[in-house]
Scaffold this motif. Structure first.
Motif, PDB file in Angstrom:
ATOM      1  N   VAL A  91      31.035  -2.180  21.691  1.00  0.00           N
ATOM      2  CA  VAL A  91      29.983  -0.599  21.901  1.00  0.00           C
ATOM      3  C   VAL A  91      30.998   0.324  21.967  1.00  0.00           C
ATOM      4  N   ALA A  92      30.214   1.390  21.294  1.00  0.00           N
ATOM      5  CA  ALA A  92      31.102   2.833  21.493  1.00  0.00           C
ATOM      6  C   ALA A  92      30.302   3.734  21.422  1.00  0.00           C
ATOM      7  N   ILE A  93      30.530   4.828  22.372  1.00  0.00           N
ATOM      8  CA  ILE A  93      29.222   5.783  22.876  1.00  0.00           C
ATOM      9  C   ILE A  93      29.974   6.941  21.866  1.00  0.00           C
ATOM     10  N   ASP A  94      29.031   7.604  21.436  1.00  0.00           N
ATOM     11  CA  ASP A  94      29.764   9.016  20.382  1.00  0.00           C
ATOM     12  C   ASP A  94      31.222   8.484  19.850  1.00  0.00           C
ATOM     13  N   GLY A  95      32.002   6.721  19.680  1.00  0.00           N
ATOM     14  CA  GLY A  95      32.940   7.301  19.383  1.00  0.00           C
ATOM     15  C   GLY A  95      34.055   7.176  19.941  1.00  0.00           C
ATOM     16  N   GLU A  96      33.489   6.920  21.361  1.00  0.00           N
ATOM     17  CA  GLU A  96      33.991   6.033  22.353  1.00  0.00           C
ATOM     18  C   GLU A  96      34.181   3.962  22.585  1.00  0.00           C
ATOM     19  N   VAL A  97      35.306   3.935  22.127  1.00  0.00           N
ATOM     20  CA  VAL A  97      35.039   2.531  22.779  1.00  0.00           C
ATOM     21  C   VAL A  97      34.338   2.685  24.249  1.00  0.00           C
ATOM     22  N   GLN A  98      33.883   1.275  24.494  1.00  0.00           N
ATOM     23  CA  GLN A  98      34.118   0.959  26.444  1.00  0.00           C
ATOM     24  C   GLN A  98      35.378  -0.261  26.004  1.00  0.00           C
ATOM     25  N   ASP A  99      34.717  -0.578  27.195  1.00  0.00           N
ATOM     26  CA  ASP A  99      36.010  -1.059  27.774  1.00  0.00           C
ATOM     27  C   ASP A  99      35.587  -3.017  27.677  1.00  0.00           C
ATOM     28  N   ASN A 100      33.880  -3.239  27.987  1.00  0.00           N
ATOM     29  CA  ASN A 100      33.861  -4.275  28.520  1.00  0.00           C
ATOM     30  C   ASN A 100      33.266  -4.824  26.749  1.00  0.00           C
ATOM     31  N   LEU A 101      32.565  -6.051  26.619  1.00  0.00           N
ATOM     32  CA  LEU A 101      31.899  -6.417  25.669  1.00  0.00           C
ATOM     33  C   LEU A 101      30.422  -6.398  26.402  1.00  0.00           C
ATOM     34  N   ALA A 102      29.510  -6.699  25.381  1.00  0.00           N
ATOM     35  CA  ALA A 102      28.447  -6.694  25.754  1.00  0.00           C
ATOM     36  C   ALA A 102      26.829  -7.616  25.110  1.00  0.00           C
ATOM     37  N   SER A 103      25.922  -7.677  25.479  1.00  0.00           N
ATOM     38  CA  SER A 103      25.060  -8.225  24.954  1.00  0.00           C
ATOM     39  C   SER A 103      24.139  -6.699  24.376  1.00  0.00           C
ATOM     40  N   LEU A 104      22.970  -7.931  23.624  1.00  0.00           N
ATOM     41  CA  LEU A 104      22.326  -7.227  23.237  1.00  0.00           C
ATOM     42  C   LEU A 104      21.322  -6.187  23.974  1.00  0.00           C
ATOM     43  N   PRO A 105      20.580  -7.240  24.785  1.00  0.00           N
ATOM     44  CA  PRO A 105      19.391  -6.375  26.206  1.00  0.00           C
ATOM     45  C   PRO A 105      20.325  -5.402  26.865  1.00  0.00           C
ATOM     46  N   ASP A 106      21.630  -5.398  26.984  1.00  0.00           N
ATOM     47  CA  ASP A 106      22.519  -4.566  27.469  1.00  0.00           C
ATOM     48  C   ASP A 106      23.204  -3.250  26.959  1.00  0.00           C
ATOM     49  N   VAL A 107      22.937  -3.438  25.416  1.00  0.00           N
ATOM     50  CA  VAL A 107      23.619  -2.442  24.587  1.00  0.00           C
ATOM     51  C   VAL A 107      22.073  -1.451  24.616  1.00  0.00           C
ATOM     52  N   LYS A 118      21.531   2.485  25.004  1.00  0.00           N
ATOM     53  CA  LYS A 118      21.317   2.964  24.509  1.00  0.00           C
ATOM     54  C   LYS A 118      20.162   4.035  25.356  1.00  0.00           C
ATOM     55  N   GLU A 119      19.174   3.479  26.149  1.00  0.00           N
ATOM     56  CA  GLU A 119      18.333   3.995  27.536  1.00  0.00           C
ATOM     57  C   GLU A 119      19.146   4.952  28.208  1.00  0.00           C
ATOM     58  N   GLN A 120      20.251   4.547  28.137  1.00  0.00           N
ATOM     59  CA  GLN A 120      20.355   5.513  29.639  1.00  0.00           C
ATOM     60  C   GLN A 120      21.426   7.042  28.579  1.00  0.00           C
ATOM     61  N   ASN A 121      21.666   6.710  27.331  1.00  0.00           N
ATOM     62  CA  ASN A 121      22.374   7.067  26.970  1.00  0.00           C
ATOM     63  C   ASN A 121      21.495   7.870  25.415  1.00  0.00           C
ATOM     64  N   ALA A 122      20.447   8.765  25.385  1.00  0.00           N
ATOM     65  CA  ALA A 122      19.020   8.292  24.138  1.00  0.00           C
ATOM     66  C   ALA A 122      20.029   9.620  23.478  1.00  0.00           C
ATOM     67  N   ALA A 123      20.482  10.911  24.040  1.00  0.00           N
ATOM     68  CA  ALA A 123      20.729  11.439  23.187  1.00  0.00           C
ATOM     69  C   ALA A 123      22.589  11.255  21.972  1.00  0.00           C
ATOM     70  N   SER A 124      23.477  10.269  22.769  1.00  0.00           N
ATOM     71  CA  SER A 124      24.510   9.685  22.385  1.00  0.00           C
ATOM     72  C   SER A 124      23.903   8.708  20.968  1.00  0.00           C
ATOM     73  N   GLN A 125      25.359   8.579  20.382  1.00  0.00           N
ATOM     74  CA  GLN A 125      25.687   7.890  19.115  1.00  0.00           C
ATOM     75  C   GLN A 125      25.933   6.699  19.506  1.00  0.00           C
ATOM     76  N   ILE A 126      24.896   5.273  19.885  1.00  0.00           N
ATOM     77  CA  ILE A 126      25.551   4.057  20.408  1.00  0.00           C
ATOM     78  C   ILE A 126      25.826   2.837  18.943  1.00  0.00           C
ATOM     79  N   SER A 127      26.610   3.092  18.629  1.00  0.00           N
ATOM     80  CA  SER A 127      27.406   1.570  17.695  1.00  0.00           C
ATOM     81  C   SER A 127      28.075   0.230  18.174  1.00  0.00           C
ATOM     82  N   VAL A 128      27.825  -0.797  17.487  1.00  0.00           N
ATOM     83  CA  VAL A 128      28.154  -1.645  18.195  1.00  0.00           C
ATOM     84  C   VAL A 128      28.803  -2.531  16.834  1.00  0.00           C
ATOM     85  N   LEU A 129      30.048  -3.570  17.429  1.00  0.00           N
ATOM     86  CA  LEU A 129      30.839  -4.227  16.514  1.00  0.00           C
ATOM     87  C   LEU A 129      30.511  -5.768  17.239  1.00  0.00           C
TER      88      LEU A 129
END
Length: 204
Positions: free
Chosen positions: A12-28, A32-43
């Protein structure tokens, strides 16, 4: 992901910053709900080693994914490790319409969406792992209990044999004591008889 039996694990990347841990779609979705104004990208984890892999813009409502493109028309790329996201799209409106690929999960009436199905599948897998863990723990605990039970049985048998042996010895000792008492009484009687004879002989 369902067609190829892939696991529900995403970088998961929040505004281009990749997070440290893997996440499932419900977690993603929660991210997104917690960072509504940010762009969330997944790989997806299966594409992590692919230098040409394209990050997907995560849209929580409506449920759809969009391939992220940069302003020059190139796809966002990710290095093998550590992950980095160069030049993430700052505004969604800058993405040209022909560059958007929409993946809509199947929905029909009361049938669960793919996101709900994945969440349920993840819960079932977690429960199965917990059950297997409890079974393994039960087997580990059962062995010392069985060994302790065996030791107790052997000790009970030993105590029973010891008690029987002591009981036999006590009975034999009681018999010997009775016989000794009888012999002592007989000796006393003989002594009295001899004394009486001696006194009678002296009187004559």
């Amino acid at each position: 992901m369902l067609n190829h039996d892939e696991e529900d694990s995403w970088w998961v990347a929040i505004d281009g910053e990749v997070q440290d841990n893997l996440a499932s779609l419900p977690d993603v979705s929660k991210v997104k709900e917690q960072n509504a104004a940010s762009q969330i990208s997944v790989l997806h984890i299966s594409n992590a080693d692919d230098e040409d892999a394209e990050w997907i813009i995560f849209e929580r409502d409506p449920a759809e994914f969009k391939l992220a493109k940069d302003k020059k028309g190139g796809s966002l790329r990710v290095s093998a490790a550590p992950f980095s996201v160069p030049e993430v799209v700052e505004h969604e409106e800058e993405i040209e319409e022909e560059e958007i690929v929409v993946l809509e999960p199947p929905t029909s009436g009361g049938i669960a969406t793919s996101e709900e199905f994945l969440a349920l599948k993840e819960q079932v897998d977690t429960l199965n792992k917990e059950v297997e863990g409890l079974k393994a723990l039960a087997n580990e605990l059962k062995m010392p209990i069985m060994e302790a039970h065996q030791v107790l049985e052997e000790r009970e048998k030993f105590l029973e044999i010891s008690e029987n042996s002591l009981f036999d010895k006590a009975q034999k000792q009681e018999v010997l004591q009775t016989e000794l008492e009888q012999l002592r009484e007989e000796l006393h009687q003989r002594e009295r008889a001899l004394n009486h004879r001696e006194k009678t002989a002296q009187q004559r």
